[in-house]
Design a protein around this motif. Sequence first.
Motif, mmCIF file in Angstrom:
data_model
loop_
_atom_site.group_PDB
_atom_site.id
_atom_site.type_symbol
_atom_site.label_atom_id
_atom_site.label_comp_id
_atom_site.label_asym_id
_atom_site.label_seq_id
_atom_site.Cartn_x
_atom_site.Cartn_y
_atom_site.Cartn_z
ATOM 1 N N ALA A 148 -13.188 -24.209 -9.498
ATOM 2 C CA ALA A 148 -13.894 -25.452 -9.188
ATOM 3 C C ALA A 148 -13.161 -26.671 -9.721
ATOM 4 O O ALA A 148 -13.563 -27.797 -9.453
ATOM 5 N N GLY A 149 -12.090 -26.451 -10.452
ATOM 6 C CA GLY A 149 -11.347 -27.573 -11.018
ATOM 7 C C GLY A 149 -9.962 -27.685 -10.421
ATOM 8 O O GLY A 149 -9.606 -27.000 -9.477
ATOM 9 N N GLY A 150 -9.176 -28.557 -10.977
ATOM 10 C CA GLY A 150 -7.794 -28.737 -10.545
ATOM 11 C C GLY A 150 -7.654 -29.688 -9.377
ATOM 12 O O GLY A 150 -8.610 -30.331 -8.939
ATOM 13 N N GLU A 151 -6.419 -29.768 -8.856
ATOM 14 C CA GLU A 151 -6.121 -30.694 -7.762
ATOM 15 C C GLU A 151 -6.755 -30.291 -6.439
ATOM 16 O O GLU A 151 -7.159 -31.141 -5.659
ATOM 17 N N ALA A 152 -6.766 -28.985 -6.167
ATOM 18 C CA ALA A 152 -7.311 -28.496 -4.891
ATOM 19 C C ALA A 152 -8.359 -27.419 -5.177
ATOM 20 O O ALA A 152 -8.101 -26.237 -5.036
ATOM 21 N N PRO A 153 -9.548 -27.837 -5.592
ATOM 22 C CA PRO A 153 -10.569 -26.848 -5.936
ATOM 23 C C PRO A 153 -11.017 -26.032 -4.719
ATOM 24 O O PRO A 153 -11.209 -26.585 -3.637
ATOM 25 N N VAL A 154 -11.140 -24.729 -4.919
ATOM 26 C CA VAL A 154 -11.609 -23.823 -3.871
ATOM 27 C C VAL A 154 -13.137 -23.751 -3.895
ATOM 28 O O VAL A 154 -13.766 -23.548 -2.866
ATOM 29 N N VAL A 155 -13.710 -23.929 -5.061
ATOM 30 C CA VAL A 155 -15.160 -23.865 -5.248
ATOM 31 C C VAL A 155 -15.691 -25.288 -5.397
ATOM 32 O O VAL A 155 -15.140 -26.085 -6.160
ATOM 33 N N ALA A 156 -16.748 -25.592 -4.667
ATOM 34 C CA ALA A 156 -17.357 -26.925 -4.748
ATOM 35 C C ALA A 156 -17.837 -27.183 -6.173
ATOM 36 O O ALA A 156 -18.321 -26.276 -6.853
ATOM 37 N N GLY A 157 -17.708 -28.429 -6.608
ATOM 38 C CA GLY A 157 -18.094 -28.803 -7.960
ATOM 39 C C GLY A 157 -19.530 -28.457 -8.301
ATOM 40 O O GLY A 157 -19.831 -27.939 -9.378
ATOM 41 N N TRP A 158 -20.449 -28.713 -7.385
ATOM 42 C CA TRP A 158 -21.866 -28.423 -7.636
ATOM 43 C C TRP A 158 -22.090 -26.933 -7.842
ATOM 44 O O TRP A 158 -22.912 -26.538 -8.660
ATOM 45 N N TYR A 159 -21.335 -26.105 -7.085
ATOM 46 C CA TYR A 159 -21.513 -24.656 -7.218
ATOM 47 C C TYR A 159 -20.888 -24.167 -8.525
ATOM 48 O O TYR A 159 -21.436 -23.295 -9.192
ATOM 49 N N GLY A 160 -19.754 -24.763 -8.877
ATOM 50 C CA GLY A 160 -19.143 -24.446 -10.168
ATOM 51 C C GLY A 160 -20.075 -24.781 -11.317
ATOM 52 O O GLY A 160 -20.189 -24.019 -12.286
ATOM 53 N N THR A 161 -20.766 -25.915 -11.206
ATOM 54 C CA THR A 161 -21.741 -26.294 -12.229
ATOM 55 C C THR A 161 -22.879 -25.287 -12.291
ATOM 56 O O THR A 161 -23.315 -24.890 -13.378
ATOM 57 N N PHE A 162 -23.365 -24.858 -11.134
ATOM 58 C CA PHE A 162 -24.413 -23.822 -11.095
ATOM 59 C C PHE A 162 -23.934 -22.543 -11.780
ATOM 60 O O PHE A 162 -24.663 -21.956 -12.590
ATOM 61 N N LEU A 163 -22.728 -22.125 -11.452
ATOM 62 C CA LEU A 163 -22.194 -20.896 -12.051
ATOM 63 C C LEU A 163 -22.073 -21.028 -13.568
ATOM 64 O O LEU A 163 -22.405 -20.098 -14.313
ATOM 65 N N GLU A 164 -21.609 -22.195 -13.999
ATOM 66 C CA GLU A 164 -21.384 -22.421 -15.429
ATOM 67 C C GLU A 164 -22.691 -22.551 -16.216
ATOM 68 O O GLU A 164 -22.792 -22.060 -17.339
ATOM 69 N N THR A 165 -23.681 -23.210 -15.627
ATOM 70 C CA THR A 165 -24.904 -23.501 -16.388
ATOM 71 C C THR A 165 -26.029 -22.491 -16.156
ATOM 72 O O THR A 165 -26.915 -22.364 -16.996
ATOM 73 N N VAL A 166 -26.008 -21.789 -15.023
ATOM 74 C CA VAL A 166 -27.080 -20.843 -14.722
ATOM 75 C C VAL A 166 -26.575 -19.403 -14.696
ATOM 76 O O VAL A 166 -27.102 -18.534 -15.397
ATOM 77 N N ALA A 167 -25.567 -19.137 -13.880
ATOM 78 C CA ALA A 167 -25.130 -17.751 -13.685
ATOM 79 C C ALA A 167 -24.438 -17.166 -14.921
ATOM 80 O O ALA A 167 -24.802 -16.070 -15.368
ATOM 81 N N LEU A 168 -23.466 -17.865 -15.458
ATOM 82 C CA LEU A 168 -22.710 -17.323 -16.596
ATOM 83 C C LEU A 168 -23.594 -17.054 -17.819
ATOM 84 O O LEU A 168 -23.510 -15.967 -18.401
ATOM 85 N N PRO A 169 -24.480 -17.982 -18.206
ATOM 86 C CA PRO A 169 -25.346 -17.681 -19.352
ATOM 87 C C PRO A 169 -26.309 -16.512 -19.084
ATOM 88 O O PRO A 169 -26.841 -15.922 -20.013
ATOM 89 N N ASN A 170 -26.529 -16.207 -17.818
ATOM 90 C CA ASN A 170 -27.424 -15.114 -17.435
ATOM 91 C C ASN A 170 -26.668 -13.979 -16.765
ATOM 92 O O ASN A 170 -27.217 -13.269 -15.916
#
Length: 165
Positions: A51-73
């Motif tokens: 979700a980061g870098g110059e050419a992100p493959v994952v949309a920022g909003w989805y990366g945020t979801f993964l980081e804040t919801v999925a990964l902790p769970n």
Amino acid sequence: MGEKWWNGKVAAGIWTVLRVWLGVQWLQAGWGKVTGEFDATGYLQGAIAKAGGEAPVVAGWYGTFLETVALPNAEIFNILIPWGELFVGLGLIVGLLTMPALVAGAFMNLNFLLAGTISTNPVLLAAAVVLMFAGYTAIRFGLDRWAVPMAKERVTRRTLREVHA
């Protein structure tokens, strides 16, 4: 006028073959995870990195979801993913709860795609969508052919009893 080609017995046979094939794909994916050691943590971390870098493959909003919801769970996802894949596969193979299985499978494919995993996900998602549009014809040769009318009849009888009580 006769049946439309997509509603006929030949089409039902084709949709059944597609449904069973799709079910086998899901069953194999789930079985490997249920019987092995599955941990989604690495996958989630990899998707977050995309979700980061110059050419992100994952949309920022989805990366945020993964980081804040999925990964902790991740422990919950370690159960939901393998068992979800397994039950979607079984449901599609025998044709029981076919529409919920198709929706659940398509939802998983969508999430895998949003996480930057192409693999077979576009093909599996397309097959699920085709089968959803096929509707009743996709379940003509499955357990839903009997289970759905039986469930509707039970609900109708229960509703009538409640109304007349």
